[in-house]
Design a protein around this motif. Structure first.
Motif, PDB file in Angstrom:
ATOM      1  N   THR A 162       0.811  -1.225   0.000  1.00  0.00           N
ATOM      2  CA  THR A 162       0.000   0.000   0.000  1.00  0.00           C
ATOM      3  C   THR A 162       0.846   1.278   0.000  1.00  0.00           C
ATOM      4  N   GLN A 163       2.167   1.150  -0.150  1.00  0.00           N
ATOM      5  CA  GLN A 163       3.035   2.328  -0.048  1.00  0.00           C
ATOM      6  C   GLN A 163       3.240   3.021  -1.407  1.00  0.00           C
ATOM      7  N   VAL A 164       2.194   3.063  -2.225  1.00  0.00           N
ATOM      8  CA  VAL A 164       2.296   3.684  -3.549  1.00  0.00           C
ATOM      9  C   VAL A 164       2.409   5.194  -3.413  1.00  0.00           C
ATOM     10  N   GLU A 165       3.312   5.799  -4.195  1.00  0.00           N
ATOM     11  CA  GLU A 165       3.467   7.251  -4.233  1.00  0.00           C
ATOM     12  C   GLU A 165       3.449   7.711  -5.681  1.00  0.00           C
ATOM     13  N   GLN A 166       2.993   8.945  -5.915  1.00  0.00           N
ATOM     14  CA  GLN A 166       2.930   9.440  -7.286  1.00  0.00           C
ATOM     15  C   GLN A 166       4.332   9.580  -7.874  1.00  0.00           C
ATOM     16  N   HIS A 167       4.406   9.430  -9.168  1.00  0.00           N
ATOM     17  CA  HIS A 167       5.646   9.435  -9.946  1.00  0.00           C
ATOM     18  C   HIS A 167       6.506   8.203  -9.672  1.00  0.00           C
ATOM     19  N   VAL A 168       6.004   7.270  -8.876  1.00  0.00           N
ATOM     20  CA  VAL A 168       6.578   5.929  -8.702  1.00  0.00           C
ATOM     21  C   VAL A 168       8.086   5.993  -8.395  1.00  0.00           C
ATOM     22  N   PRO A 169       8.479   6.400  -7.192  1.00  0.00           N
ATOM     23  CA  PRO A 169       9.896   6.383  -6.818  1.00  0.00           C
ATOM     24  C   PRO A 169      10.488   4.977  -6.967  1.00  0.00           C
ATOM     25  N   GLN A 170      11.737   4.920  -7.409  1.00  0.00           N
ATOM     26  CA  GLN A 170      12.368   3.625  -7.677  1.00  0.00           C
ATOM     27  C   GLN A 170      12.403   2.730  -6.448  1.00  0.00           C
ATOM     28  N   GLU A 171      12.629   3.324  -5.265  1.00  0.00           N
ATOM     29  CA  GLU A 171      12.716   2.496  -4.065  1.00  0.00           C
ATOM     30  C   GLU A 171      11.363   1.875  -3.703  1.00  0.00           C
ATOM     31  N   ILE A 172      10.265   2.524  -4.107  1.00  0.00           N
ATOM     32  CA  ILE A 172       8.933   1.947  -3.879  1.00  0.00           C
ATOM     33  C   ILE A 172       8.751   0.708  -4.748  1.00  0.00           C
ATOM     34  N   VAL A 173       9.164   0.799  -6.014  1.00  0.00           N
ATOM     35  CA  VAL A 173       9.083  -0.356  -6.906  1.00  0.00           C
ATOM     36  C   VAL A 173       9.931  -1.497  -6.371  1.00  0.00           C
ATOM     37  N   GLU A 174      11.139  -1.185  -5.913  1.00  0.00           N
ATOM     38  CA  GLU A 174      12.025  -2.233  -5.402  1.00  0.00           C
ATOM     39  C   GLU A 174      11.439  -2.895  -4.160  1.00  0.00           C
ATOM     40  N   ALA A 175      10.792  -2.112  -3.308  1.00  0.00           N
ATOM     41  CA  ALA A 175      10.170  -2.685  -2.110  1.00  0.00           C
ATOM     42  C   ALA A 175       9.024  -3.615  -2.496  1.00  0.00           C
ATOM     43  N   ALA A 176       8.227  -3.219  -3.486  1.00  0.00           N
ATOM     44  CA  ALA A 176       7.130  -4.069  -3.944  1.00  0.00           C
ATOM     45  C   ALA A 176       7.662  -5.342  -4.595  1.00  0.00           C
ATOM     46  N   ARG A 177       8.725  -5.218  -5.376  1.00  0.00           N
ATOM     47  CA  ARG A 177       9.324  -6.399  -6.010  1.00  0.00           C
ATOM     48  C   ARG A 177       9.900  -7.352  -4.961  1.00  0.00           C
ATOM     49  N   VAL A 183       9.228  14.879 -17.462  1.00  0.00           N
ATOM     50  CA  VAL A 183      10.403  15.568 -16.946  1.00  0.00           C
ATOM     51  C   VAL A 183      10.035  16.469 -15.760  1.00  0.00           C
ATOM     52  N   LEU A 184       8.992  17.283 -15.930  1.00  0.00           N
ATOM     53  CA  LEU A 184       8.589  18.203 -14.868  1.00  0.00           C
ATOM     54  C   LEU A 184       8.095  17.462 -13.631  1.00  0.00           C
ATOM     55  N   GLY A 185       7.321  16.396 -13.846  1.00  0.00           N
ATOM     56  CA  GLY A 185       6.781  15.661 -12.712  1.00  0.00           C
ATOM     57  C   GLY A 185       7.864  15.023 -11.873  1.00  0.00           C
ATOM     58  N   GLY A 186       8.845  14.400 -12.538  1.00  0.00           N
ATOM     59  CA  GLY A 186       9.916  13.756 -11.796  1.00  0.00           C
ATOM     60  C   GLY A 186      10.720  14.747 -10.981  1.00  0.00           C
ATOM     61  N   ASN A 197      13.946   8.622  -9.905  1.00  0.00           N
ATOM     62  CA  ASN A 197      15.082   8.641  -8.993  1.00  0.00           C
ATOM     63  C   ASN A 197      14.940   9.887  -8.121  1.00  0.00           C
ATOM     64  N   ARG A 198      14.620   9.690  -6.862  1.00  0.00           N
ATOM     65  CA  ARG A 198      14.349  10.841  -6.007  1.00  0.00           C
ATOM     66  C   ARG A 198      15.602  11.687  -5.757  1.00  0.00           C
ATOM     67  N   ALA A 199      16.779  11.082  -5.888  1.00  0.00           N
ATOM     68  CA  ALA A 199      18.015  11.803  -5.614  1.00  0.00           C
ATOM     69  C   ALA A 199      18.255  12.923  -6.616  1.00  0.00           C
ATOM     70  N   ASN A 200      17.937  12.651  -7.905  1.00  0.00           N
ATOM     71  CA  ASN A 200      18.192  13.687  -8.920  1.00  0.00           C
ATOM     72  C   ASN A 200      16.946  14.149  -9.653  1.00  0.00           C
ATOM     73  N   GLY A 201      15.768  13.582  -9.298  1.00  0.00           N
ATOM     74  CA  GLY A 201      14.519  14.006  -9.917  1.00  0.00           C
ATOM     75  C   GLY A 201      14.333  13.510 -11.338  1.00  0.00           C
ATOM     76  N   HIS A 202      15.158  12.547 -11.760  1.00  0.00           N
ATOM     77  CA  HIS A 202      15.044  12.052 -13.136  1.00  0.00           C
ATOM     78  C   HIS A 202      14.002  10.940 -13.208  1.00  0.00           C
ATOM     79  N   LYS A 203      13.061  11.090 -14.136  1.00  0.00           N
ATOM     80  CA  LYS A 203      12.024  10.080 -14.335  1.00  0.00           C
ATOM     81  C   LYS A 203      12.322   9.312 -15.615  1.00  0.00           C
ATOM     82  N   SER A 204      12.560   8.019 -15.489  1.00  0.00           N
ATOM     83  CA  SER A 204      12.824   7.184 -16.654  1.00  0.00           C
ATOM     84  C   SER A 204      11.541   6.480 -17.071  1.00  0.00           C
TER      85      SER A 204
END
Length: 299
Positions: free
Chosen positions: A10-25, A193-196, A79-86
């Motif tokens: 249930t820890q979903v966050e908007q723009h899908v931070p990478q660490e959230i995906v890794e925790a779900a995986r 780009v802006l969202g990330g 990537n929350r560290a640099n704001g880059h959304k892939s």
């Protein structure tokens, strides 16, 4: 689902931070998951797709907004560290089953209703003029536009109008199908780009940016713009102005500055969005300077 349900995330966050995906995986791996049920908006779908990526798992999607991610092979993470959304495209993450139930959308707030519906409208618009699009797709996208434009005001006037909610969901489905079978273009490039970088909701960015990007693209795709205007039942205004008129009626911020986007991020965003132009479906070339002008107009 009974005993078939072995874990919830249930820890979903908007723009899908990478660490959230890794925790779900990691949870899926620990519980030996073979099926994911994603219920929610575009971010929930994004996490669900992230759990599938590279694995032999299946996805059932139950959307509660109009973002349309459930119908596309596209998913992104930030990537929350640099704001880059892939953003990636992988057909293996497509849902095996999508369940559209308008009753789960009845309590969606007016702002989320409007902003995610505008995301769907943007999917349709870009699918109408994307380079090399399958000729079957624009017709589907135009039908999506008709349904979105006629049902969104009804949903905002009465959120419990079940018929209008169902019509808007169908429009979102057609929109997701359309962009899932077309290359995303400049509009979505800017929004990702802006969202990330800023954390502003994807639907809000779609609402603000769409008329500005359409004005820039209009001279390259006059036939598509005419068809979009007709689908919106706009005979007196061009397609970009018809969309701008719709945006002006919505309970969503109308300028980037109103969302807290700082002016000093615009040039950076222009460079980032312009960099990916070679892999998008833009119907005409675009320079960093031109993207900057578009962003400043929206700001």
């Amino acid at each position: 689902m009974g005993s078939r349900l072995v874990a919830e995330f249930t820890q979903v966050e908007q723009h899908v931070p990478q660490e959230i995906v890794e925790a779900a995986r990691a949870l899926a791996q620990q519980k030996r998951i073979d099926l994911v049920v994603a219920m929610g908006g575009g971010s929930a779908m994004g996490v669900g797709k992230g759990v599938l990526a590279g694995e032999s798992r299946s996805l059932i999607a139950i959307p509660t907004t109009y973002a349309g991610s459930e119908m596309t092979p596209v998913f992104g993470s930030t990537n929350r560290a640099n704001g880059h959304k892939s953003v990636q495209r992988d057909p293996t993450v497509l849902a095996k089953v999508v369940i559209y139930d308008p009753e789960v959308t009845l309590d969606l707030s007016p702002e989320l209703t409007a902003s995610t519906a505008m995301n769907a409208l943007a999917h349709c618009v870009e699918a109408c003029y994307a380079v090399d699009v399958n000729p079957l797709v624009p017709g589907v996208a135009l039908e999506g536009i008709r349904r979105i434009v006629r049902s969104l005001p009804l949903c905002l006037a009465d959120g419990h109008n079940l018929k209008a909610r169902e019509d808007l969901l169908l429009g979102a489905y057609l929109a997701g199908f359309s962009i899932g079978n077309a290359k995303m273009a400049l509009h979505h490039g800017i929004c990702h780009v802006l969202g990330g970088r800023t954390g502003v909701a994807h639907g809000v960015l779609n609402t603000i940016m769409l008329p500005h990007v359409m004005r820039f693209m209009a001279d390259a795709v006059p036939d598509s713009m005419t068809a979009i205007a007709e689908a919106m039942d706009s005979r007196q205004q061009s397609a970009p102005e018809a969309v701008a008129r719709l945006v002006a009626t919505l309970p969503v911020p109308h300028r980037l500055r109103d969302t807290g986007v700082p002016a000093d991020v615009l040039d950076w965003a222009a460079g980032e969005a312009g960099t990916n132009s070679r892999i998008r479906g833009d119907p005409k070339p675009v320079t960093d300077a031109e993207v900057g002008d578009i962003l400043r107009a929206a700001w």
